[in-house]
Every structure is written in C-alpha cells, then in structure tokens.
Design an enzyme around this catalytic site. Structure first.
Site, mmCIF file in Angstrom:
data_model
loop_
_atom_site.group_PDB
_atom_site.id
_atom_site.type_symbol
_atom_site.label_atom_id
_atom_site.label_comp_id
_atom_site.label_asym_id
_atom_site.label_seq_id
_atom_site.Cartn_x
_atom_site.Cartn_y
_atom_site.Cartn_z
ATOM 1 N N LYS A 201 0.867 -1.188 0.000
ATOM 2 C CA LYS A 201 0.000 0.000 0.000
ATOM 3 C C LYS A 201 0.889 1.219 0.000
ATOM 4 O O LYS A 201 1.795 1.334 0.834
ATOM 5 C CB LYS A 201 -0.876 -0.029 1.278
ATOM 6 C CG LYS A 201 -1.864 1.116 1.357
ATOM 7 C CD LYS A 201 -3.171 0.755 0.706
ATOM 8 C CE LYS A 201 -3.988 1.973 0.335
ATOM 9 N NZ LYS A 201 -3.581 2.654 -0.929
ATOM 10 N N GLN B 24 7.164 3.860 4.008
ATOM 11 C CA GLN B 24 5.760 3.450 4.003
ATOM 12 C C GLN B 24 5.539 2.159 4.804
ATOM 13 O O GLN B 24 4.492 1.979 5.431
ATOM 14 C CB GLN B 24 5.305 3.254 2.552
ATOM 15 C CG GLN B 24 3.810 3.240 2.352
ATOM 16 C CD GLN B 24 3.185 4.631 2.301
ATOM 17 O OE1 GLN B 24 3.706 5.510 1.640
ATOM 18 N NE2 GLN B 24 2.092 4.816 3.003
ATOM 19 N N LYS C 164 5.298 3.287 8.474
ATOM 20 C CA LYS C 164 4.129 4.148 8.649
ATOM 21 C C LYS C 164 2.860 3.299 8.660
ATOM 22 O O LYS C 164 2.009 3.434 9.530
ATOM 23 C CB LYS C 164 4.078 5.143 7.485
ATOM 24 C CG LYS C 164 2.883 6.058 7.503
ATOM 25 C CD LYS C 164 2.798 6.886 6.225
ATOM 26 C CE LYS C 164 4.134 7.511 5.910
ATOM 27 N NZ LYS C 164 4.037 8.522 4.869
ATOM 28 N N LYS D 152 5.327 1.780 -3.011
ATOM 29 C CA LYS D 152 5.258 3.147 -3.543
ATOM 30 C C LYS D 152 5.524 3.085 -5.043
ATOM 31 O O LYS D 152 6.158 2.144 -5.516
ATOM 32 C CB LYS D 152 6.315 4.029 -2.867
ATOM 33 C CG LYS D 152 6.050 5.515 -2.973
ATOM 34 C CD LYS D 152 5.038 6.007 -1.960
ATOM 35 C CE LYS D 152 4.631 7.434 -2.230
ATOM 36 N NZ LYS D 152 3.797 7.995 -1.168
ATOM 37 N N GLY E 296 -2.845 8.211 -4.357
ATOM 38 C CA GLY E 296 -2.196 9.401 -4.902
ATOM 39 C C GLY E 296 -0.983 9.819 -4.081
ATOM 40 O O GLY E 296 -0.707 9.276 -3.014
ATOM 41 N N ASP E 297 -0.271 10.776 -4.595
ATOM 42 C CA ASP E 297 0.852 11.429 -3.899
ATOM 43 C C ASP E 297 1.093 12.716 -4.691
ATOM 44 O O ASP E 297 0.178 13.181 -5.400
ATOM 45 C CB ASP E 297 2.084 10.511 -3.884
ATOM 46 C CG ASP E 297 3.198 11.019 -2.957
ATOM 47 O OD1 ASP E 297 3.081 10.869 -1.730
ATOM 48 O OD2 ASP E 297 4.186 11.603 -3.452
ATOM 49 N N THR F 244 -4.769 13.282 5.410
ATOM 50 C CA THR F 244 -3.356 13.467 5.765
ATOM 51 C C THR F 244 -3.160 14.782 6.517
ATOM 52 O O THR F 244 -2.500 14.822 7.565
ATOM 53 C CB THR F 244 -2.460 13.410 4.511
ATOM 54 O OG1 THR F 244 -2.819 12.260 3.747
ATOM 55 C CG2 THR F 244 -1.004 13.339 4.889
ATOM 56 N N ASN G 58 -2.591 18.836 -1.586
ATOM 57 C CA ASN G 58 -3.578 18.100 -0.806
ATOM 58 C C ASN G 58 -3.277 18.135 0.700
ATOM 59 O O ASN G 58 -4.160 18.460 1.509
ATOM 60 C CB ASN G 58 -3.626 16.643 -1.308
ATOM 61 C CG ASN G 58 -4.535 15.789 -0.457
ATOM 62 O OD1 ASN G 58 -4.072 15.001 0.346
ATOM 63 N ND2 ASN G 58 -5.836 15.971 -0.597
ATOM 64 N N SER H 83 -7.037 5.547 3.765
ATOM 65 C CA SER H 83 -7.028 4.687 2.573
ATOM 66 C C SER H 83 -7.389 3.259 2.962
ATOM 67 O O SER H 83 -8.145 2.579 2.261
ATOM 68 C CB SER H 83 -5.650 4.691 1.908
ATOM 69 O OG SER H 83 -5.537 5.773 1.009
HETATM 70 P P1 NDP Z 1 0.465 17.721 -4.041
HETATM 71 O O1 NDP Z 1 1.015 17.458 -5.379
HETATM 72 O O2 NDP Z 1 -0.991 17.825 -3.849
HETATM 73 O O3 NDP Z 1 1.100 19.054 -3.444
HETATM 74 C C1 NDP Z 1 2.486 19.234 -3.306
HETATM 75 C C2 NDP Z 1 2.709 20.689 -2.956
HETATM 76 O O4 NDP Z 1 4.074 20.886 -2.613
HETATM 77 C C3 NDP Z 1 2.406 21.615 -4.118
HETATM 78 O O5 NDP Z 1 1.932 22.820 -3.608
HETATM 79 C C4 NDP Z 1 3.788 21.779 -4.757
HETATM 80 O O6 NDP Z 1 3.930 22.947 -5.519
HETATM 81 C C5 NDP Z 1 4.615 21.875 -3.494
HETATM 82 N N1 NDP Z 1 6.018 21.594 -3.759
HETATM 83 C C6 NDP Z 1 6.540 20.607 -4.494
HETATM 84 N N2 NDP Z 1 7.879 20.696 -4.492
HETATM 85 C C7 NDP Z 1 8.173 21.760 -3.746
HETATM 86 C C8 NDP Z 1 9.367 22.396 -3.365
HETATM 87 N N3 NDP Z 1 10.558 21.931 -3.771
HETATM 88 N N4 NDP Z 1 9.297 23.465 -2.549
HETATM 89 C C9 NDP Z 1 8.097 23.949 -2.138
HETATM 90 N N5 NDP Z 1 6.930 23.417 -2.479
HETATM 91 C C10 NDP Z 1 6.974 22.347 -3.277
HETATM 92 O O7 NDP Z 1 1.089 16.582 -3.083
HETATM 93 P P2 NDP Z 1 0.588 16.119 -1.661
HETATM 94 O O8 NDP Z 1 0.052 17.270 -0.885
HETATM 95 O O9 NDP Z 1 -0.236 14.913 -1.832
HETATM 96 O O10 NDP Z 1 1.960 15.627 -1.015
HETATM 97 C C11 NDP Z 1 2.833 16.496 -0.299
HETATM 98 C C12 NDP Z 1 3.786 15.682 0.554
HETATM 99 O O11 NDP Z 1 3.023 14.878 1.467
HETATM 100 C C13 NDP Z 1 4.670 14.697 -0.199
HETATM 101 O O12 NDP Z 1 5.901 14.569 0.493
HETATM 102 C C14 NDP Z 1 3.895 13.383 -0.094
HETATM 103 O O13 NDP Z 1 4.722 12.255 -0.248
HETATM 104 C C15 NDP Z 1 3.375 13.514 1.334
HETATM 105 N N6 NDP Z 1 2.232 12.679 1.663
HETATM 106 C C16 NDP Z 1 1.060 12.766 0.968
HETATM 107 C C17 NDP Z 1 -0.027 12.025 1.324
HETATM 108 C C18 NDP Z 1 -1.353 12.176 0.677
HETATM 109 O O14 NDP Z 1 -2.322 11.580 1.180
HETATM 110 N N7 NDP Z 1 -1.484 12.947 -0.377
HETATM 111 C C19 NDP Z 1 0.073 11.010 2.418
HETATM 112 C C20 NDP Z 1 1.308 11.060 3.148
HETATM 113 C C21 NDP Z 1 2.345 11.835 2.743
HETATM 114 P P3 NDP Z 1 3.765 22.895 -7.120
HETATM 115 O O15 NDP Z 1 2.294 22.855 -7.346
HETATM 116 O O16 NDP Z 1 4.418 24.151 -7.575
HETATM 117 O O17 NDP Z 1 4.479 21.669 -7.591
#
Ligand code: NDP
Length: 458
Positions: A102, A123, A126, A138, A177-178, A222, A253, A390
């Site tokens: 997962k 993962q 976690k 992943k 998603g991620d 999250t 997200n 999830s």
């Molecule tokens: P999204 O794609 O929805 O959002 C990512 C955000 O981070 C965007 O605003 C993006 O900006 C920004 N970003 C990316 N790279 C950088 C950077 N170098 N500096 C600053 N901002 C940046 O992803 P998620 O919110 O889903 O995921 C965010 C983090 O959370 C990741 O590490 C992911 O692995 C982790 N995560 C997510 C989960 C989930 O349920 N979605 C669960 C557990 C962990 P831009 O739009 O410009 O790219």
C-alpha cells in the site's frame, strides 16, 4: 519500563546495524534519498537489536532493507502536438508482511529509483504504525504534469496503468495518490484498470472519487491527521492550537487540509507555498481561496496576492521558514528544511514541528529540533492519516458500504492518538523518553518484524 542492556551488547548492536547500513550503500550506490531514509530508521533500531537477538538471528534487518520486488517500465504517450514522449514508470513492492502493498503514486520529474525506494521504505513502518493490515509500497513516474493539458494527463495516465495493472489488485497491491496525483489522475487510472480487467474492483486504488467507491474524509485525512498528531504533542505540554501562529509549506492536498484543520482549532495560518515561492498573509491565509486556486483552477500560489491586498509573495521556497511561528508544518516535499532553516525556526521560538510531507527535514535539521527541545512529529507518524483512511476506504469497498464523514474522521482521530501513544511508549521502553522519531521507528519496526518472524525466511 526501560529494559536494561550492557554497554557491550549496545556496542555490538550498534556495529551490527551499522554493517547492514554499509551493505545498503554498497548495494544501492548513488541512491542518496534511500540511504537517508534507511539511516534514519536504522539509527533508531540499535536499542531494539540490543534487546531482541531473535531479530538478528532471522536476518530481519537484512531482509527488510531489500524490496520484495522493484518494477520499472516504459510509459510511451503522444502529446498534443502529436509527438511521441517516453517516461519511466516505477512500482516498488517493499514489504507484504502485514498485508497487500500500500502506498501512493507520485508524478514529478524528480522521481527515480532512489526516491521511490525511500518512500516505499518509509511506508512500511508508517503503515505498520496505523495498526491496519497493510504492507508497504510506492510508485511513480518522472512525468511532469505541470503545463500539460487534461487530454495529455489522461493519455499519459492510461499508458501508465496499461503496464501497472499487471502488478496490482485489491489483495496484492493497492496504490493511491501522492505529489502530482490527485482525484483526477486516480479517476483516469481506475477507468483504465476497469477497462483492461473487465471488472469493477473498487479496492484496487484508494483516493477515489465519492461517486465510485471513494471514502469521505480521505481527501482531508493526511492534513487533518497531521494536525491531530501535533495536537497530541501539544496537549502533553498543556498547550493547543488555539491562538498559535502556524506556517505550512506547500499548497497541495496535505497542506490545504492541514491549514483548514489548524484554523478550525483556533490557530492563525500566516504562510504557505508552492514550488515557485511562498505567500505571507498577516490576516491569516484564506484557505478557501487557496483551494479555488489549486484544486479548481490549477494556478500558481502567486495569484493569491492579486486577490488579497495586504498579502505578499516571495519567490523561492526556503524563505518561508524565516517567518516567525509557533508551529511549523512542512507539507510540500522531501528535504525542504535543512539545518539552517531549522536553526532559524528554533531561534524564532518554534514550539512544534509536524511533518506532513515525507522526509521534509534533513537528518541535520532533525538534530537541531531535538537539541532545541522542539516537539518533533516525524513524518511516518504525523502523516500516517492519509494511508490510514485509505485502509478504511479499502474496508468500506470490501463491505460495499460507505461510512459518514463524521465516522471516518472520528476513526482517523483515534488512529492518530494511538500512533502518538504507541510511539511515546516505544521510546520510553527503549531508553529515549519523549523522542517520537525513535519511538515511531521502533513501534513500526516491531510490528513488521514480529509478523516477518512467524512467516519464515521469505
Ligand atoms: P500535491 O502534489 O498535492 O502538493 C504538493 C505541494 O508541494 C504543491 O503545492 C507543490 O507545488 C509543493 N512543492 C513541491 N515541491 C516543492 C518544493 N521543492 N518546494 C516547495 N513546495 C513544493 O502533493 P501532496 O500534498 O499529496 O503531497 C505532499 C507531501 O506529502 C509529499 O511529500 C507526499 O509524499 C506527502 N504525503 C502525501 C499524502 C497524501 O495523502 N497525499 C500522504 C502522506 C504523505 P507545485 O504545485 O508548484 O508543484
């Protein structure tokens, strides 16, 4: 209760764990993110190996650092100009001791074997911490969704699934998603899987839309979960979110729903970012406006200041950590807080850091937080709410029913509290009271290791 061990046993365990880490580096050269994730966990496990020789005898550590399977594949697609493009797809099926693999799918140009393996390795632990029956995996691709049309996103995603479908299923491997993969991409992936398999297997993907098997509160899980976790850390010091100033990186997200919940609990969120730069709004970020920009219009965060007089936009991401705050929630990407940023946060009086993103703090930054007596919520505990819900989505799919938002949210809250408590307990029992990083690593590891132990050498 702390179990006593001699200095000699401790040193032997230290040498053993270190030798496994050296072997990981030798076998996976140039995979620096994977090395970092392995080191962070292995360093915490020395007290475990000092107390439980049975894990060493059955080679748990040597096995756990080696993925059960790594799949790499070609993803050809045609862009809007009619040109053939080729990307690379990955799925790492890291550990199935507790249940089906997962873990999410990431679409970002930085994706490579090292990134997918670091995420897959994290993962495992976690997922174990959530207490649910899910293994660790992943996946992703180096495809860059930025600037692509909806049609291009669909063509790419369908091509990706046309290969991935061979390796996944509701009882074998369940992606979600991620970064770069939200409700739209999950919808396209699900449609293509269904078409190829001629079967509506709702449990094959999570993060689905509500109309075809998704769970209420998955989108929020999250971010909300991260705030619930930090709430537990604060409560232990007699504090709460009420009246606190919060900085949250990212505007995706995780970030959006962390901001929403922090605000609901009475905090003022003053900054967030995207990969271009960050916004600062002394009146408090208008979360609805960020949702509109990012979830509906797919625009840059810089647009926010045009609609909110009094707010400012600064190019570049790292400056966000120089904004004074009580609580910092890094929710964007890996290694976004280095030692300098951590020192600035500590100098500005940060009380708590909750990692919404995966591995957002470098190992050096974590040292700074721990030395500065900052409450530190490590990613694998603090952001486990997404995968926890999830797994609840999988449960609902299996039973062919849907729980209400309140039911799912209440279960999420209980899971986050349990993760906090089991991590605190493990830290205490292994001689690191209050250290949630060590505690989460140990609590997650013990659950997986116990399951591996009774399943034989596989
Ligand atoms: P999204 O794609 O929805 O959002 C990512 C955000 O981070 C965007 O605003 C993006 O900006 C920004 N970003 C990316 N790279 C950088 C950077 N170098 N500096 C600053 N901002 C940046 O992803 P998620 O919110 O889903 O995921 C965010 C983090 O959370 C990741 O590490 C992911 O692995 C982790 N995560 C997510 C989960 C989930 O349920 N979605 C669960 C557990 C962990 P831009 O739009 O410009 O790219």
């Amino acid at each position: 209760m702390t179990l006593a061990v001699t200095d000699q046993t401790q040193q032997e365990a230290d040498r053993y764990v270190h030798s496994v880490y050296e072997a990981v580096i030798a076998r996976n050269p140039h995979e620096k993110e994977f090395h970092q994730a392995v080191k962070e966990i292995l360093d915490s496990l020395v007290p475990v190996f000092a107390r439980h020789p049975r894990f060493r005898e059955s080679g748990i550590l040597e096995r756990i650092v080696e993925p059960e399977r790594v799949i790499t594949f070609r993803v050809p697609w045609v862009d809007d100009q009619g040109t053939v493009q080729v990307n690379r797809g990955f799925r790492v099926q890291f550990n199935s001791a507790l249940g089906p693999y997962k873990g999410g799918i990431r679409f970002h140009p930085s994706v490579n074997a090292s990134i997918v393996k670091f995420l897959g390795f994290e993962q495992i632990f976690k997922n174990a911490l959530t207490g649910q029956p899910i293994g660790g995996g992943k996946g992703g691709s180096d495809f860059d969704p930025k600037g692509k049309s909806d049609q291009e996103i669909m063509r790419f995603t369908q091509s990706f699934m046309t290969e991935l479908f061979k390796y996944i299923g509701p009882d074998s491997d369940v992606p979600a998603g991620d970064i770069g993969v939200g409700a739209r991409e999950i919808g396209y992936m699900f449609g293509q899987y269904k078409r190829i398999r001629s079967s509506h297997e709702a449990g094959v993907l999570t993060g689905k839309g509500l109309g075809y098997g998704g769970s209420l509160a998955r989108k929020e899980a999250t971010g909300y979960g991260c705030v619930y976790f930090v709430g537990e850390m604060l409560k232990a010091r007699g504090l709460g979110f009420e009246g606190k100033t919060v900085v949250v990186s990212g505007s995706g997200n995780v970030s959006i729903y962390a901001m929403e919940k922090a605000r609901e609990l009475g905090a003022k969120v003053v900054a967030c970012s995207d990969s271009g730069g960050y916004i600062y709004d002394p009146n408090g970020i208008d979360v609805e406006a960020v949702k509109q920009l990012k979830e509906v219009e797919y625009k840059r965060i810089s647009e926010y200041v045009k609609r909110h007089p009094g707010s400012t936009y600064t190019e570049g991401c790292t400056g966000i950590w120089s904004i004074p705050c009580d609580i910092a929630l890094p929710c964007a990407t890996q290694n976004e807080i280095d030692a300098d940023a951590a020192r600035t946060l500590v100098a500005n009086g940060v009380i708590a850091v909750g990692e919404g993103a995966n591995m957002p703090s470098t190992l050096e930054a974590i040292e700074v937080f721990l030395e500065g007596d900052v409450l530190f919520g490590p990613a694998k505990a603090a952001n486990a709410g997404g995968v926890a819900v999830s797994a609840l989505e999988m449960a609902q799919n299996g039973m062919r029913l849907s729980w209400s938002f309140e039911e799912v949210d209440a279960k999420l809250h209980v899971i986050m509290r349990n993760i906090y408590e089991s991590s605190m307990r493990a830290a205490e029992e292994h001689g690191h009271p209050g250290n949630l990083l060590v505690g989460a690593n140990i609590a997650g590891f013990l659950r997986v290791a116990d399951a591996m132990l009774v399943q034989g050498i596989v």
